[in-house]
Design a protein around this motif. Structure first.
Motif, PDB file in Angstrom:
ATOM      1  N   ASN A   1     -11.420  -0.997   3.159  1.00 33.50           N
ATOM      2  CA  ASN A   1     -11.927   0.489   2.550  1.00 33.50           C
ATOM      3  C   ASN A   1     -11.712   1.710   3.163  1.00 33.50           C
ATOM      4  N   LEU A   2     -11.088   1.806   4.458  1.00 36.88           N
ATOM      5  CA  LEU A   2     -10.524   2.848   5.037  1.00 36.88           C
ATOM      6  C   LEU A   2      -8.904   2.820   5.136  1.00 36.88           C
ATOM      7  N   THR A   3      -8.569   4.044   5.358  1.00 35.73           N
ATOM      8  CA  THR A   3      -6.950   4.027   5.400  1.00 35.73           C
ATOM      9  C   THR A   3      -6.435   3.427   6.497  1.00 35.73           C
TER      10      THR A   3
ATOM     11  N   LYS B   1      -6.770  -1.574   1.456  1.00 34.94           N
ATOM     12  CA  LYS B   1      -6.742  -2.463   0.174  1.00 34.94           C
ATOM     13  C   LYS B   1      -5.363  -2.698  -0.463  1.00 34.94           C
TER      14      LYS B   1
END
Lengths: 280, 340
Positions: free
Chosen positions: B94-96, B137
């Motif tokens: 969920n993080l870049t 993701k």
């Protein structure tokens, strides 16, 4: 890989490092909220649904001294939402444990506690946000705070303190279950009775005798009673019912603080021990 | 000085019914600036070994040091000189990509500015600059794996553990990963790499240790291992039975050092060990043509993990078959053929 100077991580450790690392993990846990907005949206919708259900469906049937059932109900909804926070924490924790990222954290020269403190601190911030939305919807259905700003803030602080304690319960639960699905099941199986056998929706005097002491000492009840007291919302039941007496009814704020201390004293060490022993 | 030493590592997993000796006395050393390939099938104990050396697991017996630090008593100091990249991309979905690298940099105790700069460098190095600000993701498997490796490198570790870095990658991503790992080796990294593929160990490792059932059953350079297994063989299938003995004489002339020709009457198949590779094969084809021996098939057979296991343990590896090309056919119209 050749530059030696840059490869020396900062020395340090101890409390400063624990706080710094905990803060970074809190940042990480908060970052995902806007990335999966459905989670927050449904958390708020669930609470609003309870407000509407009880305010309009059962509200007329439940006798409250001083009239307004919605004024009585809202502090209970806030407390219920806070208690349910432990379920979301346990699911998040179980999800982390099922993925490789925990291995990465455990292989880094970071404070071991950060994974847990980051998770619980993020939950307090998150619940604070949800509380704001809920309070606005409470205002819309006729709830309000009838005391001063100090009492208002004291009530909010009590709720968030409780959220922090419940988050540790959630962390322990999340570490103890084998899968995310089990975390979900356990959370709801345990939390529904805890929030329903309480003064959240009905005055405890209406409960059968054997349940009444449970409801009176239930932390959900003491938290609800404490915020009602602090914000000037109705605390008493219908005058036709016998008056609530005893320590829980007289000292809800103190008892809530005691609960916070007791829960933290039990679940922080349990959670830390569980985390240490995971796959060792 | 040895960057990694391990003596008699034992790890036992207990379940309700029985106990599994995942490691049954592993000894190994890795010299500074060298690459050790830990080769073995699934369940051999490769990952358990890596997890112990990277402080994720405590051994039940034995001792190990990494960069001079004891893996049990000096775990925290040890963690600040290693990087770990596992077979499951250990990054936050969920993080870049950039956020992941920054976070791991901070947790590696770099300053925020250092972590930011290092994240930028690694994104560039691993060809992820375009996807840097996208949530992980949305990444492909290969991109995740590169980000995972980048995460392991964030603190410029002296020592890296790569646990099956290419398992599950498509062939193109695998080649890309090899290129990246070769780059690390060029820069002087000390590497412990686990793999199920002999070819991969061959490409990347200085020395190879073969693991089976929690024990190291052979070690040496890739050439040493291959010669233990028998190395490359030339295999020929002649068309007519009558030609077998004549073909055998021609084959025996190929390699004066080891003129042992293996032949089977009923399959009309002959084989001989060789170290001459394709050149020898070409020579042999010309010689056979000159002698007017017709052939159905001819090829160079390279030893696979299965061959290594078969010759070292007498049993075939339990894991999935290596998908590396096992037989390279020189004959254009060769029928497909499975290695023994």
């Amino acid at each position: 890989m050749t530059s030696q100077a840059a490869s020396r991580p900062n020395a340090g450790g101890g409390l400063a490092q624990a706080l710094r690392d905990g803060y970074i993990l809190m940042w990480r846990n908060l970052k995902r909220i806007p990335r999966i907005p459905e989670l927050a949206i449904f958390a708020v919708l669930q609470s609003i649904m309870f407000v509407l259900l009880f305010a309009f469906v059962f509200g007329g049937a439940i006798p409250i001294a001083g009239g307004n059932y919605r004024e009585y109900l809202m502090p209970g909804i806030f407390a219920q939402t806070i208690i349910f926070a432990s379920a979301t924490v346990s699911v998040g924790m179980a999800a982390d444990m099922s993925q490789g990222i925990i291995d990465r954290f455990r292989s880094l020269p970071m404070a071991r506690s950060a994974v847990l403190t980051g998770r619980t601190m993020a939950e307090v911030v998150y619940q604070g946000g949800i509380l704001i939305v809920l309070m606005l919807s409470g205002l819309a259905v006729g709830w309000g705070v009838h005391t001063g700003i100090v009492e208002f803030l004291a009530g909010v602080a009590l709720l968030l303190l409780f959220a922090f304690a419940m988050a540790w319960v959630g962390v322990w639960l999340g570490l103890s279950v084998p899968t995310v699905e089990v975390a979900q099941q356990v959370g709801f199986t345990v939390l529904f009775p805890i929030t329903f056998i309480s003064n959240v929706f009905v005055p405890v005097q209406t409960l059968p005798d054997f349940l009444r002491p449970v409801a009176e000492w239930n932390p959900t009840s003491t938290l609800t009673a404490a915020t009602r007291l602090l914000w000037g919302n109705p605390t008493a039941a219908d005058p036709r019912l016998p008056a609530a007496t005893g320590f829980p009814a007289e000292q809800p704020i103190l008892l809530t603080l005691i609960w916070v201390v007791v829960i933290l004293a039990i679940f922080v060490p349990l959670a830390v021990r569980k985390y240490r022993s995971v796959s060792r | 000085m040895d960057a990694i030493t391990a003596e008699g590592l034992v790890k036992i997993y207990r379940t309700r019914k029985n106990e599994v000796r995942a490691l049954d006395g592993i000894d190994l050393t890795v010299g500074e600036g060298t690459v050790l390939g830990l080769l073995g099938p699934n369940g051999a104990g490769k990952t358990t070994t890596v997890r112990i050396l990277a402080t994720l697991l405590k051994p039940d017996a034995g001792r190990a040091t990494v960069a001079g630090f004891d893996v049990v008593r000096q775990a925290q100091q040890l963690r600040s000189v290693i990087g770990l990249s596992g077979q499951y991309a250990a990054v936050d979905e969920n993080l870049t990509g950039r956020e992941n690298l920054w976070m791991f940099g901070r947790l590696y105790q770099l300053s925020s500015a250092d972590a930011k700069q290092r994240a930028g460098e690694l994104l560039e190095q691993f060809d992820l600059s375009d996807a840097a600000d996208r949530v992980v993701k949305t990444y492909s498997g290969g991109m995740r794996r590169r980000l995972d490796l980048g995460s392991a490198l964030i603190g410029r570790p002296k020592l890296m553990f790569l646990d099956e870095p290419t398992t599950g990658l498509d062939p193109r991503s695998r080649l890309g990963m090899w290129e990246v790992i070769r780059g690390l080796v060029r820069d002087g990294a000390t590497l412990l790499l686990t793999t199920q593929y002999l070819e991969e160990a061959d490409e990347l490792a200085d020395t190879i240790a073969v693991v089976d059932r929690g024990k190291i059953i052979a070690r040496g350079t890739s050439d040493e291992l291959k010669s233990q297994v028998g190395g490359e063989r030339i295999e020929v299938v002649v068309r007519r039975k009558e030609d077998i003995s004549r073909a055998g004489e021609i084959l025996a002339r190929q390699d004066s050092t080891n003129p042992q020709v293996h032949s089977e009457e009923h399959t009309r198949r002959l084989s001989i060990a060789t170290n001459g590779g394709a050149n020898r094969l070409m020579q042999l084809m010309r010689d056979l043509a000159e002698a007017e021996i017709e052939i159905d098939d001819i090829g160079l057979h390279r030893p696979t993990l299965d061959d290594v296991f078969l010759s070292l343990t007498g049993h075939v590896a339990d894991g999935p078959k290596p998908d590396a090309e096992a037989v390279s056919h020189a004959a254009a119209a060769a029928r497909s053929e499975k290695p023994a």
